[in-house]
Structure formats: C-alpha cells, structure tokens
Design a protein around this motif. Sequence first.
Motif, mmCIF file in Angstrom:
data_model
loop_
_atom_site.group_PDB
_atom_site.id
_atom_site.type_symbol
_atom_site.label_atom_id
_atom_site.label_comp_id
_atom_site.label_asym_id
_atom_site.label_seq_id
_atom_site.Cartn_x
_atom_site.Cartn_y
_atom_site.Cartn_z
ATOM 1 N N ASP A 454 0.831 -1.207 0.000
ATOM 2 C CA ASP A 454 0.000 0.000 0.000
ATOM 3 C C ASP A 454 0.867 1.259 0.000
ATOM 4 O OD1 ASP A 454 -2.767 1.272 0.470
ATOM 5 O OD2 ASP A 454 -1.586 2.090 2.121
ATOM 6 N N SER A 456 3.900 1.483 -1.116
ATOM 7 C CA SER A 456 4.600 1.551 -2.404
ATOM 8 C C SER A 456 3.702 2.153 -3.482
ATOM 9 C CB SER A 456 5.053 0.154 -2.826
ATOM 10 O OG SER A 456 5.923 -0.403 -1.875
ATOM 11 N N ILE A 457 2.458 1.713 -3.516
ATOM 12 C CA ILE A 457 1.513 2.250 -4.513
ATOM 13 C C ILE A 457 1.280 3.740 -4.290
ATOM 14 C CG2 ILE A 457 -0.881 2.136 -5.316
ATOM 15 C CD1 ILE A 457 -0.765 -0.878 -4.805
ATOM 16 N N THR A 462 0.809 6.449 -10.473
ATOM 17 C CA THR A 462 0.577 5.759 -11.756
ATOM 18 C C THR A 462 1.872 5.454 -12.498
ATOM 19 O OG1 THR A 462 0.276 7.908 -12.843
ATOM 20 C CG2 THR A 462 -1.708 6.783 -12.032
ATOM 21 N N TYR A 464 4.252 3.177 -12.587
ATOM 22 C CA TYR A 464 4.556 1.842 -12.083
ATOM 23 C C TYR A 464 5.990 1.410 -12.386
ATOM 24 C CZ TYR A 464 -0.487 1.551 -11.406
ATOM 25 O OH TYR A 464 -1.759 1.780 -10.989
#
Length: 498
Positions: A454, A456-457, A462, A464
């Motif tokens: 979580d 890291s995201i 966006t 990635y």
Amino acid sequence: MFDNIINGFSSILAIGPIIGIITGVFIGIIFGAIPGVSAIMAIAIILPLTFYVDPIIGITMLLAVYKAGIYGGSISAILINTPGAAASFLTALDGNALTKQGKAGKALDISLFSSVTGEMIATLVLIFVAAPISIVSLQAGPIEKVFLLLFAFTVIGSLAGDSIPRGLLSCCLGMLFAMVGLSTITGASRFTFGVTELMAGFTFTPMLIGILVMPEVINTIRNRTAPHHNLSLKNSKNRGDNRISFKEFRSVFKTILKSTGIGTFVGALPGLGSSTAAFMAYGEAKRTSKSPEKFGKGSVEGIAAAESANNAVCGSSMIPMLTLSIPGDDVAALLMGAFLIHGLTPGPLIFFEHTETIYAIFAGFLLTDLFLLVIAKSGFGFFTRVASLKRYFIFPCVTIFAFAGAFTAGQNMNDVLILIVFTIIGYGMRLVGLNPAVFIIGFILTPFLEQNLDQSIAIVGTDYHLFFASPFSWVFIALTLFFVYTSARSKKKRAKQI
C-alpha cells in the motif's frame, strides 16, 4: 555494541529471566525427547504462558524451549532410533549404532557437547552480525520490502516439502486467513460474512495451536495401537564407553567448527532449515574424514557433524527474522509471532527502538547454552524416564494445555472455537499433504506485505516503472527467479532418480 552486550547481561542476570531459562530448558528437553512431540509443539503450548511476564523473561523462555527441544530430539534418536525430526535422522543413524554397542553415554555426551558448541558459536555470530545487517536494511524502503517479501514467500513455499505447488498453496492459504477482518489500511471488512466476531481477524495463539499441536494429538489417537518404546540407558560396564573423553572431543573439534559454520550459513538463508544443514555438514565430514567407513555404523564424528550443524541453525535463523522480518524456518516463524505479541516488531528498527530488550535476549541466548549443558549432562537418566511415559499420560496433558492456552490468549470462549476449527483445518492439511508451518509463515508475513504494498503504490502513483527503479528490487527479483528455477530443477532430478 559492547556496552549494549554488557547491559544485556545485567538485565538477564536476574531471578525472573534465570527461572524462565531454566524452566524453558527443562520443558524443551522433555518435549524434544518424547517421541511424537517436537520443539515447535512445545513453543506453541508454552506461548500463552508468556503473555503475563516481561518480554525479556517470556521470549528468553521460548528461546530456551527452542534450543533445548532441538537437542532433546537427539535423546530418542540415539536411544531408540526414533528421530523427532528429519534433522535428527543422521544422529539416529550413528547414535543408535553406538547404543547397540553399549555406548549410549558416549553418544549422548558428544551430541550434547556438539550441540552446545554449535549453538554458542552461531549465537555469537548472531550478536555481532545482526545489528550491522539491520543498518544496511534501513536503506530499503517500502518498494524494496515488497520484493523482499515476495522473495521470502517464494523461497519458503518452494522449499516446503517435495511438492512446490503444495508448498505455495499452503502459503497462500495462510495469506487468505490473514486477510480476514478489518483492513488496517482502508478499514474495509473482508471475508467476515457478517460475523462480527471475525472483525478483528483470527487470534494468533489458538490458530497456531490448532494448526500445529492438535493434529498431532489426533494422529496419536489414530496410532494408539503402535508399540510403546521405553527409553533406557543400557551402557557398558566400561567407564570409557559411558562418556566422551577430552581426547575424543578434541579429535572431532575441527569437524564441529566446520559443521557449525555450515549450519550458521544455511540457517541465515530463509527457508533451508536444519535438515539441509545437517545433511550438508554430515556429507562434508564424511568426505574429509580419516575414517569415512565408520559413518553410519557408530561414528562419533558423524554425530558431532550432524548435531553441531543442526543446532547452529537455531541462532543463525534469527538473523533474517530480526533484520528483515523473514523467518528463517518454521520455529523462527513462531518466535516472530511471540515477538509481535510482546510488542516487538522484528525488522531493522528493532535494534534502535528496543535495544536493551534485544541485547538482553541475546545474553539469554548465550546463558541458555550454559544451562543446557549443565542440566542435560546431570539429568540424562531423569529425562529418559520422563520421556518414557505412556502416550495416554502425555497427550491428554497436551490437550488440556492446548485448550487452556487458547482461552488464556484473549480470555474469550470464541478462541476455543477458533482452536477447534483450525484443528480440523490443520488435520485436513496433513491429510492432503499441505505444510502447516508454511501456512503459519504466510499468516504472519501477509500484514507486512500488505502494508508495504500500500505504501509503495502511494509512492509510485501511476508511474509503475518506479517499482523497478531500485537496484535492490532487481536483486530480489533475480533471487526469486533463481530459487524457483533451482527448486524445479532439483525436483526433476529427484524424479529421474526414482
């Protein structure tokens, strides 16, 4: 560091910790020596008793059970050729051969001295290596930790038994049950099916006892007609056959040091475990021995190699657990749960947030070796008599302790129901060949994976591609692929040999 070690000894040299260590050593040897009962079962049963004491007392007591239980398994292996675990198979091979020659005392002596030597050296490595590794680990952020945990899941799952899919499935089941309850990140309710009692998830202790302990009780009931073996010290009248001389110990000391090094290295690698260490050390000792023909027929050197490597894993398996939050083996996973219950979160920060407690535990680790040496050496006869008790005395007591421990965890009858449910699940897992220890590891590590994923995201948004921007990420990806490849390759080789 040396100031921390001195402070650790000043904390551990008190009445409470000393009593905890002595109690743990007694319990560990007895549980380890009883055929059908293992150190991991002893830790699961004793764990609830540590809730009401200081972490230094509770955790050092569990560590004493761990160390003494690993050694205790060699008693039944030597006397009745019944290894409590795969790692004790080689000890049984040479130890029981010596017992048949009337030299059980000699086999027990070299097993004890080798175990204590291996454990003590590995503990020293743990003390001097763990803290520096933790400093390096602090450089890793949430993204690196995600790949590190994925690597840990892959290694543990792929090395759990002969079937890689079953090992991975066991891990995934543990992850699934860890997700039950309210999400700590979003607060969403998951897999509760409207049952309010599941909002807080499954209580760790009753789940642990149900998965690991109670299925063994059921197996014992099913095998109640199996013959009972009495452990006895049938020694030769020759005094030299009843003990190991200093000359004999000195002759195998190089083997002990080399095997300890192998065990320490293997233990520090997550997922390999004590069995791998014992077989590697035994093979190397036989290869370099002046009398390789004696191995398997009563070789003192063979026992020394297997036991020193086997027990060295105890200390070194704590290195990945304390520094990276990755349990080195199934017992380390249980100990990690104990750390969490006592408010100590394994990871690099533990050396800075709980410095005094950690170094007191390290000191207790060393002190346990001394107590193990004295207690085991002076009580061979007592422990063999206790371990010879009939099954119908032992396992009812185990069952009572299991249910009492499950209730004690949260003073809630729902925990007893959880124990019963997971007893059924654990027994079913054994029937289909799934690994309960890997299930536990998956259950423990999943919250860490979820939290770091979580974060890291939130960091990458966006973009990635940022997941792969760090060299640490690529290192762990490469290690993951390497372990998957080597595991599949070794499986194919074994299949061709069959």
